[in-house]
Motif scaffolding. Structure first.
Motif, short mmCIF file in Angstrom:
data_model
loop_
_atom_site.label_atom_id
_atom_site.label_comp_id
_atom_site.label_asym_id
_atom_site.label_seq_id
_atom_site.Cartn_x
_atom_site.Cartn_y
_atom_site.Cartn_z
N GLY A 28 11.63 49.82 6.63
CA GLY A 28 12.65 49.92 5.27
C GLY A 28 11.69 49.25 4.71
N THR A 29 12.00 47.96 4.58
CA THR A 29 11.27 47.03 3.67
C THR A 29 10.12 47.31 2.85
N ALA A 30 9.66 47.51 3.97
CA ALA A 30 8.12 48.46 3.21
C ALA A 30 8.24 49.58 2.38
N PHE A 31 8.70 50.06 2.75
CA PHE A 31 9.74 51.69 1.48
C PHE A 31 10.02 51.60 1.10
N LEU A 32 10.83 50.18 0.25
CA LEU A 32 11.55 50.26 -1.04
C LEU A 32 10.40 48.75 -1.17
N VAL A 33 9.10 48.87 -0.83
CA VAL A 33 8.51 47.80 -2.04
C VAL A 33 7.52 48.93 -2.13
N VAL A 34 6.81 49.55 -1.75
CA VAL A 34 6.19 51.19 -2.02
C VAL A 34 7.00 51.31 -3.27
N ALA A 39 7.60 52.40 -8.69
CA ALA A 39 7.81 53.00 -10.07
C ALA A 39 6.98 52.47 -11.02
N VAL A 40 6.61 51.56 -11.31
CA VAL A 40 6.00 50.22 -11.36
C VAL A 40 5.07 50.99 -12.66
N VAL A 41 3.92 51.60 -12.13
CA VAL A 41 3.47 52.15 -12.57
C VAL A 41 3.43 53.40 -12.58
N GLY A 42 3.87 54.44 -12.14
CA GLY A 42 4.80 55.18 -13.37
C GLY A 42 5.29 55.55 -13.94
N HIS A 43 6.13 54.18 -14.75
CA HIS A 43 6.72 53.83 -15.87
C HIS A 43 5.01 53.37 -16.41
N TYR A 63 13.14 54.49 -17.15
CA TYR A 63 12.06 55.26 -16.49
C TYR A 63 12.68 56.19 -15.16
N VAL A 64 13.36 54.96 -14.32
CA VAL A 64 13.63 54.79 -12.83
C VAL A 64 14.78 56.61 -12.94
N ALA A 70 12.22 61.12 -10.46
CA ALA A 70 12.28 61.52 -9.16
C ALA A 70 11.73 62.82 -8.68
N VAL A 71 11.22 63.46 -9.31
CA VAL A 71 10.18 64.71 -8.68
C VAL A 71 9.29 64.09 -8.38
N ASP A 72 8.14 63.25 -8.43
CA ASP A 72 7.64 61.93 -8.04
C ASP A 72 7.66 61.92 -6.10
N VAL A 73 8.99 61.18 -6.36
CA VAL A 73 9.53 60.78 -5.19
C VAL A 73 9.69 62.51 -4.21
#
Length: 237
Positions: A28-34, A39-43, A63-64, A70-73
């Motif tokens: 769960g933590t790894a998911f939030l980090v990734v 978000a940073v890279v996509g921005h 951006y988020v 949203a579509v990328d996620v």
């Protein structure tokens, strides 16, 4: 007190909350980090596209909330939930000789009430609905697959809504007419996003099933014991 109950109580005493839930907490933590990294890279990528089009760039917070993010996620979420939905229901009937990802060859199908501890065969520690004999038992006995299926449909629907918004935004930048949601569902953009994720998930499942017949990972429940025969089926390490 049975030996199983003593073992369970001993395990509860030895382990604390973090140890008892470490698999969920770590992933769960790894998911939030990734997700944050995405978000940073996509921005940065999004602002590069805006700059090329001669438009004003936006901040990370803005951006988020965009349809592009949203579509990328959601296009990744829906493929993951589809993978588990198909795998959960498929492994009821489908088998792979020698794989720990498969049931034993003689257990194909939903199995008997005795094997599944249903109705009169439920134990004192069984979930309450497992001991019923009405619709609650039927629903609960398929609840994992049902929820995964609903999560897949929900995230796929979210992908389609976010996808058409992102597509229309791109159309407007190019001075082209936007499309409606129903029209977007038959466009290559939607199915390209969808199918490129589906094929990768199905490949990963197939690879895991067949490779676990011959390869081992000591201590993992996703692997057979290191010394187990290649033909051993449904045996976990």
């Amino acid at each position: 007190m049975s030996a199983d109950e003593r073992e369970r109580r001993g395990a509860r005493r030895r382990g604390g909350f973090w140890r008892d839930n470490s698999l969920t907490l770590v992933f769960g933590t790894a998911f939030l980090v990734v997700l944050a990294c995405q978000a940073v890279v996509g921005h940065a990528e999004f602002n590069e596209a805006l700059t090329v089009d001669g438009l004003q760039t936006i901040g990370l917070g803005e951006y988020v909330t965009t349809s592009d993010f949203a579509v990328d996620v959601t296009e990744n979420w829906q493929s993951e939930f589809l993978q588990f939905f198909l795998y959960i229901f498929g492994t009821v009937w489908l088998l792979q000789r020698g794989s720990p990802e498969s049931k034993e060859l003689h257990k194909a199908g939903p199995e008997s009430d005795r094997e599944q501890r249903l109705g009169d065969h439920a134990r004192s520690d069984s979930p309450r609905w497992a001991g019923t004999k009405d619709w609650r038992q039927r629903v609960y006995s398929r609840s994992l697959g049902i929820v995964m299926g609903c999560l897949f449909l929900g995230s796929w629907s979210a992908q389609s809504v976010a996808g058409v918004a992102a597509y229309d935004e791109q159309q407007l930048r190019q001075l082209q007419a936007p499309v409606g949601w129903a029209e977007y569902l038959v466009l290559p953009d939607f199915w390209s996003r969808t199918l490129q994720n589906w094929q990768s998930e199905l490949l990963a499942v197939a690879a895991m099933v067949i490779l676990s017949v011959y390869l081992r990972q000591r201590g993992s429940p996703e692997s057979k014991p290191v010394g187990a025969a290649h033909t051993s089926t449904g045996v976990e390490g």
